[in-house]
Design an enzyme around this catalytic site. Structure first.
Site, PDB file in Angstrom:
ATOM      1  N   CYS A  50       2.049   1.990  10.270  1.00 54.78           N
ATOM      2  CA  CYS A  50       2.149   3.360  10.090  1.00 54.78           C
ATOM      3  C   CYS A  50       2.929   4.758  11.217  1.00 54.78           C
ATOM      4  O   CYS A  50       2.010   4.966  12.275  1.00 54.78           O
ATOM      5  CB  CYS A  50       1.042   3.649   9.493  1.00 54.78           C
ATOM      6  SG  CYS A  50       0.539   5.932   9.241  1.00 54.78           S
ATOM      7  N   PRO A  53       0.884  -1.194  -0.015  1.00 55.58           N
ATOM      8  CA  PRO A  53      -0.323   0.328  -0.040  1.00 55.58           C
ATOM      9  C   PRO A  53       0.705   1.156   0.649  1.00 55.58           C
ATOM     10  O   PRO A  53       1.951   0.875   0.965  1.00 55.58           O
ATOM     11  CB  PRO A  53      -0.857  -0.098   1.305  1.00 55.58           C
ATOM     12  CG  PRO A  53       0.437  -0.875   1.881  1.00 55.58           C
ATOM     13  CD  PRO A  53       1.050  -1.817   0.936  1.00 55.58           C
ATOM     14  N   GLN A  80      -6.960  -2.279   3.292  1.00 57.84           N
ATOM     15  CA  GLN A  80      -5.554  -2.080   4.735  1.00 57.84           C
ATOM     16  C   GLN A  80      -6.677  -1.539   5.428  1.00 57.84           C
ATOM     17  O   GLN A  80      -7.403  -0.388   4.704  1.00 57.84           O
ATOM     18  CB  GLN A  80      -4.395  -1.791   4.101  1.00 57.84           C
ATOM     19  CG  GLN A  80      -3.342  -1.590   5.502  1.00 57.84           C
ATOM     20  CD  GLN A  80      -2.254  -0.886   5.217  1.00 57.84           C
ATOM     21  OE1 GLN A  80      -2.390  -0.102   5.017  1.00 57.84           O
ATOM     22  NE2 GLN A  80      -1.446  -1.426   5.425  1.00 57.84           N
ATOM     23  N   ARG A 135       7.410   0.984  -3.890  1.00 57.06           N
ATOM     24  CA  ARG A 135       7.542   1.929  -4.530  1.00 57.06           C
ATOM     25  C   ARG A 135       8.426   1.681  -5.793  1.00 57.06           C
ATOM     26  O   ARG A 135       8.075   2.172  -7.366  1.00 57.06           O
ATOM     27  CB  ARG A 135       8.624   3.200  -3.950  1.00 57.06           C
ATOM     28  CG  ARG A 135       7.943   3.854  -2.605  1.00 57.06           C
ATOM     29  CD  ARG A 135       9.646   4.132  -1.274  1.00 57.06           C
ATOM     30  NE  ARG A 135       9.899   3.380  -1.111  1.00 57.06           N
ATOM     31  CZ  ARG A 135      11.177   3.754   0.085  1.00 57.06           C
ATOM     32  NH1 ARG A 135      11.472   4.710   0.018  1.00 57.06           N
ATOM     33  NH2 ARG A 135      11.331   2.793  -0.022  1.00 57.06           N
ATOM     34  N   ASN A 144       9.280  -7.029   3.220  1.00 63.19           N
ATOM     35  CA  ASN A 144       9.427  -5.585   2.504  1.00 63.19           C
ATOM     36  C   ASN A 144      10.183  -4.640   2.727  1.00 63.19           C
ATOM     37  O   ASN A 144      10.860  -4.805   3.583  1.00 63.19           O
ATOM     38  CB  ASN A 144       7.908  -4.735   2.641  1.00 63.19           C
ATOM     39  CG  ASN A 144       7.557  -3.577   2.476  1.00 63.19           C
ATOM     40  OD1 ASN A 144       7.402  -2.781   2.756  1.00 63.19           O
ATOM     41  ND2 ASN A 144       7.553  -3.223   1.482  1.00 63.19           N
ATOM     42  N   LYS A 197      -0.093  -5.924   8.527  1.00 70.12           N
ATOM     43  CA  LYS A 197       1.241  -5.276   7.748  1.00 70.12           C
ATOM     44  C   LYS A 197       2.477  -4.135   9.274  1.00 70.12           C
ATOM     45  O   LYS A 197       1.538  -3.113   9.719  1.00 70.12           O
ATOM     46  CB  LYS A 197       1.437  -4.400   7.134  1.00 70.12           C
ATOM     47  CG  LYS A 197       2.409  -3.167   6.461  1.00 70.12           C
ATOM     48  CD  LYS A 197       2.173  -3.741   4.592  1.00 70.12           C
ATOM     49  CE  LYS A 197       3.229  -2.654   4.526  1.00 70.12           C
ATOM     50  NZ  LYS A 197       3.875  -1.670   4.517  1.00 70.12           N
TER      51      LYS A 197
HETATM   52  C1  LIG Z   1       4.198   7.631  -0.416  1.00 73.54           C
HETATM   53  C2  LIG Z   1       3.894   6.882   0.891  1.00 73.54           C
HETATM   54  C3  LIG Z   1       3.122   6.167   1.093  1.00 73.54           C
HETATM   55  C4  LIG Z   1       3.052   4.742   1.883  1.00 73.54           C
HETATM   56  N1  LIG Z   1       0.667   3.786   2.601  1.00 73.54           N
HETATM   57  C5  LIG Z   1       1.213   3.853   3.272  1.00 73.54           C
HETATM   58  C6  LIG Z   1      -0.124   2.680   3.340  1.00 73.54           C
HETATM   59  O1  LIG Z   1      -1.141   2.958   3.410  1.00 73.54           O
HETATM   60  N2  LIG Z   1      -0.458   1.334   4.798  1.00 73.54           N
HETATM   61  C7  LIG Z   1       1.390   1.097   4.585  1.00 73.54           C
HETATM   62  O2  LIG Z   1       0.806   0.415   5.243  1.00 73.54           O
HETATM   63  N3  LIG Z   1       1.593   1.342   4.671  1.00 73.54           N
HETATM   64  C8  LIG Z   1       2.470   2.976   3.756  1.00 73.54           C
HETATM   65  N4  LIG Z   1       3.629   2.666   3.269  1.00 73.54           N
HETATM   66  C9  LIG Z   1       4.744   1.965   3.366  1.00 73.54           C
HETATM   67  C10 LIG Z   1       5.152   1.083   2.278  1.00 73.54           C
HETATM   68  O3  LIG Z   1       3.760  -0.061   1.586  1.00 73.54           O
HETATM   69  C11 LIG Z   1       5.860   0.050   2.450  1.00 73.54           C
HETATM   70  O4  LIG Z   1       6.486  -0.645   3.417  1.00 73.54           O
HETATM   71  C12 LIG Z   1       7.637   1.394   2.386  1.00 73.54           C
HETATM   72  O5  LIG Z   1       7.237   1.702   1.296  1.00 73.54           O
HETATM   73  C13 LIG Z   1       8.552   0.860   2.001  1.00 73.54           C
HETATM   74  O6  LIG Z   1       8.575  -0.879   0.590  1.00 73.54           O
HETATM   75  P1  LIG Z   1       8.648   0.107  -0.522  1.00 73.54           P
HETATM   76  O7  LIG Z   1      10.538   0.667  -0.759  1.00 73.54           O
HETATM   77  O8  LIG Z   1       8.873  -1.389  -1.710  1.00 73.54           O
HETATM   78  O9  LIG Z   1       8.384   0.863  -0.938  1.00 73.54           O
HETATM   79  C14 LIG Z   1       3.226   4.373   2.007  1.00 73.54           C
HETATM   80  C15 LIG Z   1       4.624   4.464   1.495  1.00 73.54           C
HETATM   81  C16 LIG Z   1       4.731   5.705   0.570  1.00 73.54           C
HETATM   82  C17 LIG Z   1       6.359   5.861   0.184  1.00 73.54           C
END
Ligand SMILES: Cc1cc2nc3c(=O)[nH]c(=O)nc-3n(C[C@H](O)[C@H](O)[C@H](O)COP(=O)(O)O)c2cc1C
Length: 361
Positions: free
Chosen positions: A94, A9, A64, A220, A195, A133
């Protein structure tokens, strides 16, 4: 076989158009919505309903939820089940103040038993899977994820997604694979999905191998490379690494993404939202100032075509005789934080956290 690669997410980004764009390219298993406030959902607030907007092609889909009131979390889960959602994910990691203040988000990890109670209530109320998560913990001295994972397993959780950083780390430093491994080892049978910073098929493989996790969730990285799921699937199955798609293919998918945005949100709103999405695609275009400068004014589709045509003309100065970017203009290869040599700087900087209200995720 169902893919064990998942879309994480990303609040503000993982909406229906993005999920469909990625799904069309293949390789993706379960995708998750942005986080949704359980109470707002029960109150049928338009914003919450929009966040769970979906269609038959958008399956399997997890929504979520965040919240700390057991009855609300339970009823919201039951509502999602009745709406045909595939599974319910609980946000426990979060670090945004707004979420922690009401007791959801990372604060949950410090209140193990209370959290397990919420999960138990939800698991008893629905037959679809309930997942969680989390981050590794609050800080390096409080790596609570293994204990929390075990408590959640006892409470009936179906899977655990873990971002290999602490809340204190924010998005800095490297993802801690040993930390993810400790979560994998703490549970008996529940699948743990790793993750964090997976931006290449090689990084997905390394996370799987070094942590023993059952799958990998990508956030990302899917913006830089919406093909990452299909490329990683191929790499994991055959050892063969498909090349990153070229400029024309990227542009094609970006246009498709915009069309889906306009289809779901309307031309004006969809184009406005695309102002912050276009630059993600542009990060792999090579020099892109001309594109980024103009995309922030986007308000309709014909303007988009003009911006794109102007950019394609401007970009020619960086191409060689075969139409490829000259070597010194090519974007550096992506390298996950946990695959960089000790002390090496991230090429082109760290994976940025997009600006906006979710800056401090
Ligand atoms: C802009 C942004 C919004 C995010 N929103 C959520 C969210 O709504 N819920 C959540 O559990 N994690 C959220 N995350 C965390 C991501 O799900 C993920 O755990 C984190 O970015 C690391 O993974 P990645 O490097 O593949 O992005 C967010 C991250 C970013 C950068």
């Amino acid at each position: 076989m169902q893919s064990n690669l998942f879309l994480s997410p990303l609040a503000g980004y993982t909406n229906l158009p993005f999920r469909l764009t990625v799904r069309e390219l293949g390789g993706l298993g379960l995708a998750t919505t942005d986080l949704v406030n359980a109470r707002s959902l029960l109150e049928k607030k338009p914003k919450a309903l929009q966040l769970i907007q979906t269609c038959p092609a958008d399956r399997p889909l997890a929504v979520q939820l965040f919240g700390a009131v057991p009855g609300e979390m339970r009823d919201a889960a039951a509502y999602l089940q009745s709406a045909g959602i595939s599974s319910v994910d609980i946000n426990m990691g979060c670090p945004v103040r707004k979420v922690c203040r009401v007791g959801g988000g990372s604060a949950m990890m410090t209140e193990l038993q209370k959290t397990a109670q919420i999960v138990r209530g939800m698991v008893q109320a629905v037959h679809i899977p309930v997942t969680a998560k989390m981050r590794l913990g609050w800080d390096d001295e409080n790596l609570t994820a293994p204990d929390l994972a075990r408590a959640l397993e006892d409470a009936g959780i179906a899977a655990i997604f873990v971002h290999g950083r602490t809340r204190q780390q924010g998005f800095g430093g490297a993802v801690n694979l040993a930390g993810i491994r400790a979560v994998v080892q703490a549970v008996r049978r529940v699948p743990v999905i790793g993750n964090g910073d997976v931006t290449t098929p090689q990084a997905a493989k390394m996370m799987l191998e070094q942590t023993g996790c059952a799958g990998v969730s990508i956030g990302r990285g899917a913006f830089y490379d919406p093909w990452i799921f299909s490329r990683a699937r191929r790499f994991l199955a055959t050892g063969e690494l498909p090349p990153e798609p070229g400029f024309e293919e990227r542009v094609k998918v970006m246009c498709r993404h915009l069309d889906l945005m306009v289809g779901v949100f309307g031309e004006e709103h969809g184009c406005r939202m695309f102002r912050k999405i276009g630059p993600w695609y542009a990060r792999r275009f090579g020099p892109a100032n001309e594109f980024n400068k103009r995309i922030v004014t986007l308000s309709n589709k014909s303007q988009f075509q003009e911006i794109l045509a102007g950019y394609v003309r401007w970009r020619r100065q960086f191409l060689d005789g075969q139409g490829r970017l000259k070597p010194n203009y090519r974007p550096p290869p992506l390298v996950a934080s946990f695959m960089r040599e000790e002390g090496a700087a991230a090429p082109g900087g760290q994976i940025p956290v997009p600006k906006g209200p979710v800056e401090i995720w």
